[in-house]
Scaffold this active site. Sequence first.
Site, short mmCIF file in Angstrom:
data_model
loop_
_atom_site.label_atom_id
_atom_site.label_comp_id
_atom_site.label_asym_id
_atom_site.label_seq_id
_atom_site.Cartn_x
_atom_site.Cartn_y
_atom_site.Cartn_z
CG ASP A 1 4.70 -1.44 -7.66
OD1 ASP A 1 5.55 -1.29 -8.55
OD2 ASP A 1 5.00 -1.50 -6.45
N GLY B 1 0.80 -1.22 0.00
CA GLY B 1 0.00 0.00 0.00
C GLY B 1 0.82 1.27 0.00
CE LYS C 1 7.16 -3.77 -9.81
NZ LYS C 1 7.61 -3.96 -8.42
CD1 TRP D 1 -7.49 10.25 -4.14
CD2 TRP D 1 -6.40 10.20 -2.20
NE1 TRP D 1 -6.56 9.24 -4.23
CE2 TRP D 1 -5.87 9.19 -3.04
CE3 TRP D 1 -5.85 10.34 -0.92
CZ2 TRP D 1 -4.83 8.34 -2.64
CZ3 TRP D 1 -4.81 9.50 -0.52
CH2 TRP D 1 -4.32 8.52 -1.37
#
Length: 768
Positions: A236, A148, A276, A168
Site C-alpha cells: 500500500d 496497519g 496500490k 493466522w
Amino acid sequence: MNKRKRPHVEETIGVEMFTSDVLAEISSLFEKKFSYRKPQSQVWQLPESTDVFTSDHKEFETLLDLKESLNKIKNLLSNKKLDEWHRHTSFTNKAGKIIPEVKRAVNAELCTQAWCKFYEIVCSFPLLPKEALWSRELNSVHLCEAPGAFIASLNHYLKSQNVPYWDWNWVANTLNPYHEANDTLFMIMDDRFIANTLLWWYFGPENTGDIMTLKHLTGLQQFISNMPIVHLVTADGSFDCQGNPGEQEALVAPLHYCETVTALMILGKGGSLVLKMFTLYEHTSVNLLFLLNCCFKEVHVFKPSTSKSGNSEVYVVCLEYIGRDVIHSLLAKMVQNFGSEITDKSLFPHHVIPESFLKVHKQCCSFFHKHQIETINENIRLFEHMTEEDLTQLNTLRDCAVAYFLQKYNLKYICRKDWLVKKSHAGCSMNTRWFGKRNKRSDTYNERKHMETLSWDNKVVNGYFSPWAKEHAVCNMGKGCILEGLAHDLKCDEWDILEGKKLPEVKCSLFCDGELLKNLNETIEKSSVSQLETGSDPDSGHQSCLSCNILTDDLLLSELLHIIKCYQDVDTNGCEKQVKCLVVDNPSLYKLISQTNIEVTLLQSTTPYPSRYSLLHDGEPRYQQQFLKWILRALVELQSGDAFILPIMSCFTRFTTGLLFVLHHCFKFITFACPTSLKPLGNIAVLFCSGYQCPPGPVRQYLHELDDLMSTLLGSESPQQILEFVPMETLLKGRLVDFLWDLNSAIMKQRLHLIGQIEQLRTKDQSF
C-alpha cells in the site's frame, strides 16, 4: 442503571429506503473494476531474460494523451486553497459517511479509509487461496503498511465471517516512524497500532524500514523464513506528491517496482497480491502490468468506493501466482536493478509486449480516466456553486452509500477481545498531538511553487520567521512542565542495544512537532548562522528583541532553591537533609550555589564533540556519549535526595530520550528552564533534576556497557551508531513524551527566533 445498548449493523437504515435512481448512482460507485481478459488465441508470455533491461525507455503515445488530458483538468485546481478544496471534496465524496458508521456499527479496530478499502477488496475477490483454506493456516506479509489498517481489516474479516483458519500469521513492513533520519514527507506517523504490535514489524538491517534497498529484501526473506508459504502480500505504498501532482505516477514508479519484486520473491505458488498504484499511463506501469498478467492467472484493477473518486488511486489485485521458480531467471535480473532510482533501461522492450495486451491496457486506463475526469469536473462545478437541491441530493447519496456498503459486504460486529491490540495492552503509542498534522496546508499549488522560487533572503524579508516571533517570548518556558519521578521498574535485562547506520541528519522525531523541526532544519541549513561555532557570539544586534528575557544564573539559583525546598527529604529527627547539587558545565552558577548552604560540585565536559551545530542536533554520537557520561558521573556522586543540573541541546532521538527515561526513574522531580542563553546554537536549556533515588545495580551496569560500546564505535570510526537502548514501546508509556514535546518546542521556538533576529539584521545590512 440501564446499560448502554451495543450498536448493531441492523440498526442502520436499509437500502430499501432509497429510490431506484439513488441506488443506481451508488451502485455504480461500487463497480469501478476492470479485469484483464487474456485472448484465447494468444498467450501473454514473458520475454526471454536476455531481452530484459536491454532497451531505452520509450513511452506509449496513446497513453500519454490520456495523461495530458487528465493533467489539463487537474491544472484547474492549481489556484484552489488546499485546505478549502480538501474540505469540499470530503463533503462531495459520496462514500464520506462510511468510515465513521463502520466504526460505530461493527466496532472496527483502527477504522480508517484504508481499513474500508481493504475490506472491499477482500470481499470482492478470492484473495485467500484454497490451499490456505485446506491447511487452515494463513500467512500474510504487508508491505508499506503504516498505520496497519489492512491488517486490522483482514483480522475483522476473518473473525466476523467465521473463516475456518486455525492459525493466522502476519508480518508487516513500513518506513520506521521512530527512525530519526526518515523524512516525514514519505511517512505516516500514526503508530497507534505499530507501537502495540512491534514484534510483527520488520524495519530492516538499518532500522529505517526502507523497502527500496536490497539489504531489506534479503533481511525480510530471513525474517519470514518460519512461514512455510506466504499466501497473501499487500503493498500500500505511496508518498506525498503535492509538490508535483502531475507526475505522481512517475515519481512513485521505483517504489512500485520494489514492492512488486519483493512480492514475487516471497509469495508462494497460488498466492495473491494486492498492489496500490495510480494512473497507469507511463511505460513503467505498462511493463509492470504486463509482468503481473504473465505471473498471475487473474489480474484486476479495482477502485474501492471508499477511495476518493477524484484521485488516481487504484488497486491491482492479482490472483493465483505461478510461483517464483517459473520466473527465476527474470527475478534474478530484476533484483539486480532493485533500488530507489529507475534504471537507465526499460524492463521490457516495446516489441515484446503484444498488441492485444496494449489494447486491453488502454481500455483499462480509459475506463478509470473517464470516471476521474467526471468526478473532478463535478467537484469544480459544486465548488463554484452548490444549490440547496445539490446539498440535499449529496446527503441522500451519502446515506445510501453507508447502507449499501454495510449490506453488500455483510459487515458484522466483533468484540474488543477479538481485536489484535487487546484493551489490556493498548495505550503504548506516540504523542497524540502528532495526529492530524500531516499534510495540513492552507496554500494553493501556485503559491507553493512561488515560494519555491524565492531566495532565502526573500523568505526572511517576507516574514519567514514571523510564526514564531511571539511564541518564543515567555520567560522560562519550562515553568509548570513537571515530570514526576517513577518508582524503579527498569527491567533492563529485557532491553537490547540497537545499532544502525549513522544518522546523516535528524529529520523525524516522535518527541516534537514535526513541522517545527522541518522549519528549524531548513533555517539552520540555509542561514548564515550555520557557519558559526556553537560557542561563538554572533552579531550582538540580534539581542534587540525586548521580549528575550534570558534566565540568568540568579534566576536559575532561585528556581533550584524552590525545587529543593518542595522536594527535600527529612531525616529521622524531622530535620531537612543536607542536599548536594551536581552542576554540569556552568562555572558561574556553581559559584552562586557555593555561596548557599548547598554542597555543590562542578562537572566539566570531558569528551570533545563537534563545535559546529549540525542538522544532527542531539543525534551526534559524541554529544550523546557526553550526555551519558554526565549521568554516569551523577550516579557515582549523588546521594538520596540530591539534585542535578545539566544543559541539554534537544531531545529528538530515541537515544537521548532513553537517557531522559533513566533520569525519569532516578529523580522524584524533573523540569526544565529555557532560554538560558542568547546564543542561537548550542545549549539554550537546562534540566533540573531533584530528589535523587539510586537505581538498581543492573541499570548502572547496563549504562556502563553502553558507554563502553559507544567508545568502541567512536574509536574505530565505525559507520554504525547506537540508535536505541530502551525499547520504543517502553519510552512511549507514561508522561515522558508529553514532557519532551514541551521541552523540544521551547528549544526550537527560541532557536528559530534567535536565528531569525540575526538573519533579519543581516538582510537589512545588505540592503544599504
